[in-house]
Enzyme design. Sequence first.
Site, short mmCIF file in Angstrom:
data_model
loop_
_atom_site.label_atom_id
_atom_site.label_comp_id
_atom_site.label_asym_id
_atom_site.label_seq_id
_atom_site.Cartn_x
_atom_site.Cartn_y
_atom_site.Cartn_z
CE1 TYR A 71 0.86 -0.50 4.35
CE2 TYR A 71 0.15 1.95 4.24
CZ TYR A 71 0.94 0.87 4.90
OH TYR A 71 1.72 1.44 6.02
CG LEU A 88 8.72 2.81 4.27
CD1 LEU A 88 8.27 1.29 3.54
CD2 LEU A 88 7.27 3.40 4.70
CD GLU A 121 10.53 1.63 10.12
OE1 GLU A 121 10.42 2.97 9.21
OE2 GLU A 121 10.12 0.54 9.72
CE LYS A 137 3.25 3.32 3.10
NZ LYS A 137 3.44 3.24 4.62
N1 PDD Z 1 3.19 5.35 7.29
N2 PDD Z 1 8.16 4.04 8.56
C1 PDD Z 1 6.90 3.38 8.70
C2 PDD Z 1 6.95 1.91 9.25
C3 PDD Z 1 5.68 3.76 8.25
O1 PDD Z 1 4.56 2.91 8.22
C4 PDD Z 1 5.90 5.08 7.56
C5 PDD Z 1 4.45 5.78 6.92
C6 PDD Z 1 6.91 5.84 7.56
C7 PDD Z 1 7.01 7.04 6.96
O2 PDD Z 1 7.04 7.18 5.41
P1 PDD Z 1 6.47 8.41 4.55
O3 PDD Z 1 7.01 9.29 4.87
O4 PDD Z 1 6.71 7.84 3.23
O5 PDD Z 1 4.97 8.41 4.95
C8 PDD Z 1 8.06 5.08 8.34
C9 PDD Z 1 1.91 5.70 6.66
C10 PDD Z 1 1.71 7.23 6.53
C11 PDD Z 1 1.02 4.82 7.22
O6 PDD Z 1 0.99 3.65 7.15
O7 PDD Z 1 -0.21 5.37 7.60
#
Ligand code: PDD
Length: 280
Positions: free
Chosen positions: A33, A202, A178, A146
């Site tokens: 996703y 990620l 993270e 993801k």
């Molecule tokens: N989550 N690390 C993890 C485990 C994440 O799920 C996310 C983002 C990030 C940050 O990635 P980005 O900057 O590309 O949003 C890091 C999304 C927003 C979610 O699952 O809702």
Amino acid sequence: MMNIGYANGKYVQLDEPVIPIDERGHQFGDGVYEVIRVYKGKPFMLEEHLQRLIQSAKAIKLPIQQSVEDFKALILEAVQKSNELESAVYLQITRGAAVRQHLFPSAPVSITMTVRQVAGIDTEAREIGMKAIFHEDERWANCYIKSLNLLPNILAKQIAHDAGCYEAILVRDGFITEGTSSNVYMVKNGVVYTTPLSKQILSGITRMAVKEVTESLGVPFIEKKFTPDELLQADEVFITSTTSEILPIVNVDGKSIGDGNPGEWTMKAYRKFKEFILAD
Ligand code: PDD
């Protein structure tokens, strides 16, 4: 203004049942996703999100026929249809619906999407800063994908929430990886540190933007592992994600970071990030 649902070629109501019982995202979490933020009607860093989506799909051998351009057209159409200027697009691709068995089916992939209005983080909350806890990183070895499998993430996030905190900062083998849904940074002596990219985290799209923002401010951006103790000794801590943008963390496990207020540099980066969004 309205929230939009989309499932395999059709726009649907958000509460309309559209997933067959044997859909593999539903039964196995067998899919990937993206969450993409829309500012002033324009999806932010759309190309980067879609490149990551294609990489995630490849990593789990999901045979998608659509190109980045096809997804772009689909997302832009849905965003326009929603008429929302400030929204979040959730796009999910799974290995489709087939009688439940572990082996890959020959079914076509399933593509679903929502476009929802978002308010973003409350300004006052950002100015006060958020609390976090440390939590063991209990996830699998391929967190760079993801994937829909978010059980360890949601369990840790709930533990943080129950402790009155916004995020759980995950720790594996003594080092910070993270957050449950964010990347983690610390600022020490005017240098920004974040965990290096590997299969354990990620590659955040906001992280890419933060690297540019940091460098444009003349601040070194160093990718280096750090421990919970080092984080507690930092001058500033912040997290980033599509939905939370750049968010100051002022307390971890009940211990104040710096003077317990959002860091000067963090808020400077946040303001610069807002300018960066408008320039995208
Ligand atoms: N989550 N690390 C993890 C485990 C994440 O799920 C996310 C983002 C990030 C940050 O990635 P980005 O900057 O590309 O949003 C890091 C999304 C927003 C979610 O699952 O809702």
